[in-house]
Design an enzyme around this catalytic site. Sequence first.
Site, short mmCIF file in Angstrom:
data_model
loop_
_atom_site.label_atom_id
_atom_site.label_comp_id
_atom_site.label_asym_id
_atom_site.label_seq_id
_atom_site.Cartn_x
_atom_site.Cartn_y
_atom_site.Cartn_z
N ALA A 1 -26.94 28.07 59.50
CA ALA A 1 -25.79 27.41 60.12
C ALA A 1 -24.58 27.32 59.20
O ALA A 1 -23.46 27.08 59.67
CB ALA A 1 -26.19 26.01 60.60
N ALA A 2 -24.78 27.54 57.90
CA ALA A 2 -23.62 27.55 56.99
C ALA A 2 -23.13 28.97 56.73
O ALA A 2 -22.23 29.18 55.92
CB ALA A 2 -24.00 26.87 55.67
N GLN B 1 -21.86 33.09 57.93
CA GLN B 1 -20.63 33.57 58.60
C GLN B 1 -20.83 33.81 60.10
O GLN B 1 -19.91 33.56 60.88
CB GLN B 1 -20.03 34.78 57.89
N ALA C 1 -22.87 32.08 62.04
CA ALA C 1 -22.90 30.73 62.60
C ALA C 1 -21.51 30.14 62.70
O ALA C 1 -21.18 29.41 63.65
CB ALA C 1 -23.81 29.83 61.75
N VAL D 1 -31.61 36.74 65.52
CA VAL D 1 -30.47 37.56 65.13
C VAL D 1 -30.67 38.09 63.70
O VAL D 1 -30.30 39.22 63.38
CB VAL D 1 -29.16 36.74 65.20
N GLY D 2 -31.25 37.27 62.83
CA GLY D 2 -31.43 37.62 61.42
C GLY D 2 -32.27 38.88 61.27
O GLY D 2 -33.29 39.05 61.93
N ASP E 1 -25.38 45.88 69.86
CA ASP E 1 -25.43 47.34 69.99
C ASP E 1 -25.03 47.75 71.41
O ASP E 1 -24.32 48.73 71.61
CB ASP E 1 -26.84 47.82 69.64
N HIS F 1 -33.05 47.12 66.58
CA HIS F 1 -31.69 46.89 66.11
C HIS F 1 -31.59 47.47 64.70
O HIS F 1 -31.76 46.78 63.70
CB HIS F 1 -31.32 45.41 66.10
P1 NAX Z 1 -24.76 34.90 55.86
O1 NAX Z 1 -25.36 35.31 54.57
O2 NAX Z 1 -23.30 34.63 55.94
O3 NAX Z 1 -25.50 33.59 56.38
C1 NAX Z 1 -26.87 33.46 56.40
C2 NAX Z 1 -27.20 32.00 56.23
O4 NAX Z 1 -28.61 31.85 56.41
C3 NAX Z 1 -26.88 31.45 54.84
O5 NAX Z 1 -26.12 30.25 54.96
C4 NAX Z 1 -28.25 31.21 54.24
O6 NAX Z 1 -28.26 30.10 53.34
C5 NAX Z 1 -29.07 30.92 55.48
N1 NAX Z 1 -30.52 31.07 55.30
C6 NAX Z 1 -31.19 31.95 54.55
N2 NAX Z 1 -32.51 31.72 54.62
C7 NAX Z 1 -32.67 30.68 55.47
C8 NAX Z 1 -33.80 29.98 55.94
N3 NAX Z 1 -35.04 30.30 55.54
N4 NAX Z 1 -33.60 28.97 56.81
C9 NAX Z 1 -32.36 28.62 57.19
N5 NAX Z 1 -31.25 29.24 56.76
C10 NAX Z 1 -31.41 30.26 55.92
O7 NAX Z 1 -25.21 36.02 56.92
P2 NAX Z 1 -24.60 36.32 58.35
O8 NAX Z 1 -23.50 37.30 58.20
O9 NAX Z 1 -24.36 35.07 59.07
O10 NAX Z 1 -25.81 37.14 59.00
C11 NAX Z 1 -27.02 36.50 59.34
C12 NAX Z 1 -28.07 37.52 59.72
O11 NAX Z 1 -27.70 38.25 60.89
C13 NAX Z 1 -28.33 38.59 58.67
O12 NAX Z 1 -29.73 38.77 58.54
C14 NAX Z 1 -27.70 39.83 59.27
O13 NAX Z 1 -28.29 41.01 58.78
C15 NAX Z 1 -27.99 39.61 60.73
N6 NAX Z 1 -27.22 40.40 61.70
C16 NAX Z 1 -27.86 40.79 62.82
C17 NAX Z 1 -27.23 41.48 63.84
C18 NAX Z 1 -27.94 41.88 65.07
O14 NAX Z 1 -27.33 42.56 65.90
N7 NAX Z 1 -29.20 41.54 65.29
C19 NAX Z 1 -25.80 41.88 63.68
C20 NAX Z 1 -25.05 41.08 62.69
C21 NAX Z 1 -25.82 40.71 61.45
O15 NAX Z 1 -25.76 41.79 60.55
#
Ligand code: NAX
Length: 326
Positions: free
Chosen positions: A12-13, A15, A17, A129-130, A159, A187
């Site tokens: 949630a902190a 980009q 989110a 999403v992750g 996509d 994905h």
């Molecule tokens: P960010 O690195 O900006 O944010 C990720 C956040 O997750 C951080 O604040 C981090 O502290 C937190 N986090 C890490 N481990 C955690 C846990 N165990 N519990 C709770 N929070 C945790 O990444 P962001 O750009 O927001 O991307 C998030 C994810 O989306 C990445 O894995 C990225 O690869 C994935 N994506 C997936 C897409 C899709 O189409 N499925 C597309 C966009 C994106 O690339």
Amino acid sequence: AKSPVRIAVTGAAGQIAYALVFRIASGALLGPDQPVILHLLDLPQMQGALGGVMMELEDCAFPLLAGMVATDDPKVAFKDIDIGFLVGARPRGKGMERKDLLGANAEIFTVQGRALNEVAKRSARVLVVGNPANTNAYIAMKSAPDLSPDCFSAMIRLDHNRAASMLAAKAGVNVGDVGKLIVWGNHSPTMYPDYRFAEAGGRKLAEAINDEAWNRDVFIPTVGKRGAAVIEARGASSAASAANAAIDQVRDWVVGSDGRWVSMAIPSDGSYGIPEGIMFGVPVTTQGGVVTRVPNLAIDAFAQSRLDITLNELKEEREAIAHLLA
Ligand code: NAX
């Protein structure tokens, strides 16, 4: 007034989110008369930054935002939730191999799957999403045996939206008119965007375009590498478009797609030769929270070869984390 819907957002902190929670709170997900309570999960060291996001949410004075919970504990974050956006994941660090990335994320999504199993509403709808999104969703589903597998999906909508835009530009039609487009599989760059059935305004786009070389050498690879192209141009990965796609996928899931085909990665029922349980992007229609695959589409030799590529990658990922699920 409607009672509030509880929505968890992990990472949630981060980009994505930051582009997601404000839209949820504004009503873009569930409409202008549905209050929401946001459950915001991030790591302990991110709670300060998360506090800042909450200050900004307050400062928007959203009439629909009925409450917020911030936590680093998945069991608090997922307590009684109706909807979960699992965005937070472990990014690939320097020198980290694919196998290490899968392992690190398997740990996160095992813990989160178990927490969902324990405390989420039985009707919860959870979008992962992750990355690696499909396999993370598979792990969460397997770690939540008391929840229906239908509670889980992985995001392939970004996509799908990328493919829709590119197709609309090529065919000279409005993107909003593009229907019956599919993105199959994982994905990842192996995904298969398939416009063999796509239409706009009653016109078959494959007939309008009629260019197999463009499909094979331009369309498919460009959609597949779009994420990398955004990183190259922006110096950061897709965030607003990812958040938008997450909203699109969950809105269609819970509110309904109104007969439109949309792509969702859902646990396979064995159709299209995809082994049962694998989280695979397929064409679906949705109504009242129920997802129905579009059945019996013809798969020609080219389509089959593309399906095989993305399926093999998902099988390898499943293989790589199998020992962690036992
Ligand atoms: P960010 O690195 O900006 O944010 C990720 C956040 O997750 C951080 O604040 C981090 O502290 C937190 N986090 C890490 N481990 C955690 C846990 N165990 N519990 C709770 N929070 C945790 O990444 P962001 O750009 O927001 O991307 C998030 C994810 O989306 C990445 O894995 C990225 O690869 C994935 N994506 C997936 C897409 C899709 O189409 N499925 C597309 C966009 C994106 O690339």
